[in-house]
Design an enzyme around this catalytic site. Structure first.
Site, PDB file in Angstrom:
ATOM      1  N   ASP A   1      30.361  27.129  82.533  1.00  0.00           N
ATOM      2  CA  ASP A   1      29.937  28.439  82.271  1.00  0.00           C
ATOM      3  C   ASP A   1      30.767  28.595  80.504  1.00  0.00           C
ATOM      4  OD1 ASP A   1      29.194  30.692  82.173  1.00  0.00           O
ATOM      5  OD2 ASP A   1      29.185  30.873  84.589  1.00  0.00           O
ATOM      6  N   CYS A   2      30.086  29.696  80.307  1.00  0.00           N
ATOM      7  CA  CYS A   2      30.350  30.031  78.625  1.00  0.00           C
ATOM      8  C   CYS A   2      32.459  30.461  78.902  1.00  0.00           C
ATOM      9  CB  CYS A   2      30.112  31.379  78.385  1.00  0.00           C
ATOM     10  SG  CYS A   2      30.426  31.669  77.096  1.00  0.00           S
TER      11      CYS A   2
END
Length: 783
Positions: free
Chosen positions: A294-295
């Site tokens: 995920d970012c």
């Protein structure tokens, strides 16, 4: 022809040949995913690639781009500066052409997009949020939606989507509840399989297929206090039985990609959890796809979780644990080449990740066809077929919670004057949910639009000629006032709303929440795109990523507005538009009817009007328990039998139980019958029940089967969902519904953390919700 460019060669052979040609810099380039919207500028349709992107491609390459077509406040892409369906396809073609023609090896770029409830791009169809999609209990219809989403996304060049969200919700105060299907792993698992089948289609290299990314792996919906990305306290048995179950089903269905969650489980962040990413995912399940972070997840290892000394340490830990690609690419891009050169990262570990990225690109057919047809994009995206599908999904997922004295449906001719009041009555963005691109008002049918269309008799006439209400044909009997905002304590709209209600015969209050992101500076995390809580009264967002709550009541002065209008003695219909359950005992007691519409998408107003006026019989059922009081949490239906009976002030029964939802007709269930009263663990039996529509109108009923293991070696839930089907019945019609019961329906994770089916008694429950079932007894004998 070079081997890696030869389509006739096996994927593995092509991967190994290409890998052998790559430098370390080129390998690392394949593992990073910069933000796609930063790679180009759009000047009134003239798309120009940035010099920094060109340089990055030419100096080692870019493996993937995130959100090249994403439009929202984080990206800064608006209706004014964004790309149309056709322009989006042309932009991706320009990006791919530069990558193919100006990089040394001509490797195409993997374009990754957000598609939780529609492609998050300008012109994309906005479907209802997953919480409503789950409430349809219609797996086939959801699969059809996923096919439509894949069709729109791939038409513009998107090849991988960061959906479905398979988190099991344990605390609905969590802001991302709307992105999830509900609280039951079996139901989520069925929808997970449908999602993979719909998104990936028959073959990944088709023009209507995208790679599905399962997220967030794992336990993300069980965070401490319902706080986003908070610690998760869970043992392996529960993890395997509950949170891992939907992911396993999706992996078995062939999911191509998976995304670890931000959270930690028992002290280990999922991003570096080798037990999960290697032992469970790769070895036990045989997953051979791509793992992407995920970012900002790798950054969190050194600044948040504090399990890494610095960015270099965090990057090495992540790739060694099984991460193949980093969303944003910030840490991998900065540190992996250095890690290899300093001997801190074995090149074989690097190669392992690169091989997985390249394999997915070959399977997607990107080397053979990196470009898309812009004409087809303009034709497919936002098509009338997709719009009608959005309306059907919304209609099937709206849940009728209360209908005192048949207050609904209303009559189009006998309802008199109708006052539509509330902050969500005519606010388009408030009914779309988080992860939604900017929308022109003409594209979204609000509840006010839907009611006006219905009473004007021209449902097929849309706001812009294709979808919505005809503003030139607004019926005089429909009155409107917003009354108040979602948040804030201003009552300046009360007087007008009360005056409007006083002139009406029926009042429809449209209240709830909002996940509409602001364009105001400071309302979002500029690094991750998550929203930041703001005290500004003009920021009505009270749900969505980063917006977790302490309570589940209506925000602001909405309840006070409802109470003031109730004093007028009018028929009072409450429509909730929101992203998490609402707990308001006063409304439960005093409203004549209550509709839970969640965030119903762009066609939500029409779907709600269809239900309000009886053109559609509501068939949605809750996939999440709604408590009487927030203090009852956690209250998910499948908690352990040992969790107690009550608090001093209240029992543990929810206000509205899992699987609950009313209809305008009634259904009768016969006693369930087993094909045999006993079986061994290796056998199966069939349970059947007759379901009859005993009312005066046609309707759809969700028939639910639950299983109770009466005595077991470890503690178990009182009931667990193990089967369901949605059946349409005409008045007086009876259908026989059958469910198969075998090891999969009876097993649990035993003391040795392996699935077991124990001999003994099982109760098989069938009915319309978890608290309204009839039971048959089944005996499992020793083989």
């Amino acid at each position: 022809m070079m081997t890696y460019k030869d389509k006739s060669k096996p994927v593995e052979e092509r991967v190994q040949h290409l890998l052998g040609l790559m430098t370390t810099e080129e390998k690392v380039g394949q593992l990073i995913q910069p933000f796609g919207w930063q790679t180009y500028t759009n000047d009134q349709g003239n798309i120009t690639l940035s010099e920094s992107f060109k340089e990055q491609v030419e100096n080692g390459g870019v493996g993937s781009l995130y959100g090249a077509l994403r439009a929202d406040p984080w990206t800064g892409v608006t209706l004014e500066n964004g790309l149309s369906a056709r322009e989006g396809a042309e932009a991706v073609n320009l990006i791919q052409r530069h990558a193919v023609e100006h990089s040394r090896l001509g490797i195409p770029i993997l374009i990754g997009e957000e598609c939780s409830h529609g492609h998050m791009a300008i012109d994309g169809t906005v479907y209802p949020v997953p919480l409503l999609l789950g409430s349809t209990w219609n797996v086939d219809l959801y699969r059809e939606m996923c096919q439509a989403v894949a069709r729109e996304t791939r038409a513009q060049g998107g090849a991988v989507t960061y959906s479905p969200v398979l988190d099991v919700v344990r605390d609905p105060r969590w802001g991302r509840t709307e992105e999830c299907f509900g609280e039951d792993p079996y139901l989520i698992g069925e929808l997970a399989v449908a999602s993979v089948e719909g998104l990936q289609g028959e073959s990944l290299d088709r023009e209507d297929a995208v790679a599905a990314t399962l997220k967030h792996f794992v336990g993300y919906g069980s965070s401490e206090g319902g706080r986003n990305a908070g610690p998760v306290h869970m043992g392996w048995r529960e993890l395997m039985e509950v949170d891992l179950y939907p992911f396993r089903k999706a992996v078995e269905a062939g999911a191509a990609s998976i995304m670890p969650a931000y959270n930690e489980i028992d002290g280990t962040p999922c991003t570096v959890n080798t037990e999960l990413l290697d032992h469970v995912l790769r070895k036990d399940w045989g997953f051979d796809g791509l793992v992407i972070t995920d970012c900002g997840a790798i950054n969190m290892l050194a600044g948040g979780h504090d399990v890494a000394a610095d960015g270099l340490d965090a990057s090495v830990q992540a790739i060694q644990a099984g991460i193949d690609m980093e969303m944003s690419g910030e840490m991998f891009g900065q540190y992996l080449v250095q890690a290899v050169s300093e001997g801190k990262l074995d090149v074989q570990v690097l190669d392992r990740a690169v091989c997985r990225v390249l394999a997915l690109k070959f399977k997607l057919g990107l080397f053979e066809q990196p470009y898309v047809d812009a004409d087809r994009a303009a034709e497919v995206i936002g098509s009338e077929q997709h719009i009608q599908l959005a309306r059907q999904l919304a209609a099937e997922g709206v849940v009728l919670l209360k209908n005192e004295k048949s207050a609904l449906p209303l009559s189009t001719t006998g309802a008199g004057r109708i006052a539509v009041i509330g902050p969500n009555a005519d606010h388009a963005y408030n009914q779309l949910g988080d992860y939604t691109s900017p929308q022109p008002k003409s594209k979204v049918a609000t509840v006010l639009d839907g009611i006006r269309c219905k009473l004007a008799g021209n449902e097929a006439v849309h706001v812009d000629g294709t979808s919505g209400a005809n503003p030139s044909s607004q019926p005089e009997q429909v009155l409107y006032a917003p009354g108040c905002r979602i948040k804030g304590d201003s009552r300046e709209g009360f007087e007008h709303a009360i005056e409007i209600a006083g002139n009406a015969d029926t009042v429809i209050m449209v209240v709830g929440g909002s996940s509409a992101r602001d364009f105001g500076e400071g309302t979002i995390d500029l690094k991750t795109g998550a929203s930041n809580v703001s005290d500004d009264s003009w920021n009505d967002m009270e749900c969505g990523e980063g917006i977790d709550r302490m309570t589940l009541g209506l925000a602001g002065v909405q309840l006070e507005l409802i109470q003031e209008i109730h004093k007028l003695g009018k028929k009072l219909i409450v429509v909730y538009i929101n992203g998490r359950p609402i707990t308001e005992p006063w409304v439960d007691e005093h409203a004549d009817a209550i509709l839970e519409a969640w965030y119903p998408g762009q066609e939500g107003g029409h779907a709600i009007a269809d239900i309000l006026f009886g053109d559609v019989n509501p068939s949605g059922k809750l996939t999440i328990s709604i408590p009487k009081h927030v203090g009852q949490l956690p209250i998910y239906y499948n908690g352990k039998r040992s969790r107690g009976k009550r608090y001093l002030e209240e029992d543990l029964e929810p206000r509205y139980p899992f699987g609950y939802g009313l209809s305008y007709t009634t259904f009768d269930y016969s006693e369930p019958k087993l094909s045999r009263a006993s079986m061994t663990a290796g056998e199966s039996v069939t349970v059947s029940v007759n379901v009859t529509n005993t009312g005066s109108c046609k309707g759809a009923e969700v028939v639910q089967m639950y299983v109770t293991d009466v005595v077991s070696q470890v503690t178990r839930p009182a009931k667990e969902l193990k089967g369901f089907t949605k059946v349409n019945l005409e008045p007086g019609e009876t259908q026989t519904i059958e469910f198969r019961i075998g090891a999969e329906q009876l097993q649990y994770i035993g003391r040795q953390l392996k699935p077991v089916v124990e001999p003994g008694q099982f109760h098989i429950h069938i009915g319309g919700n978890v608290n309204d079932t009839q039971m048959a007894e089944l005996t499992v004998k020793e083989a």
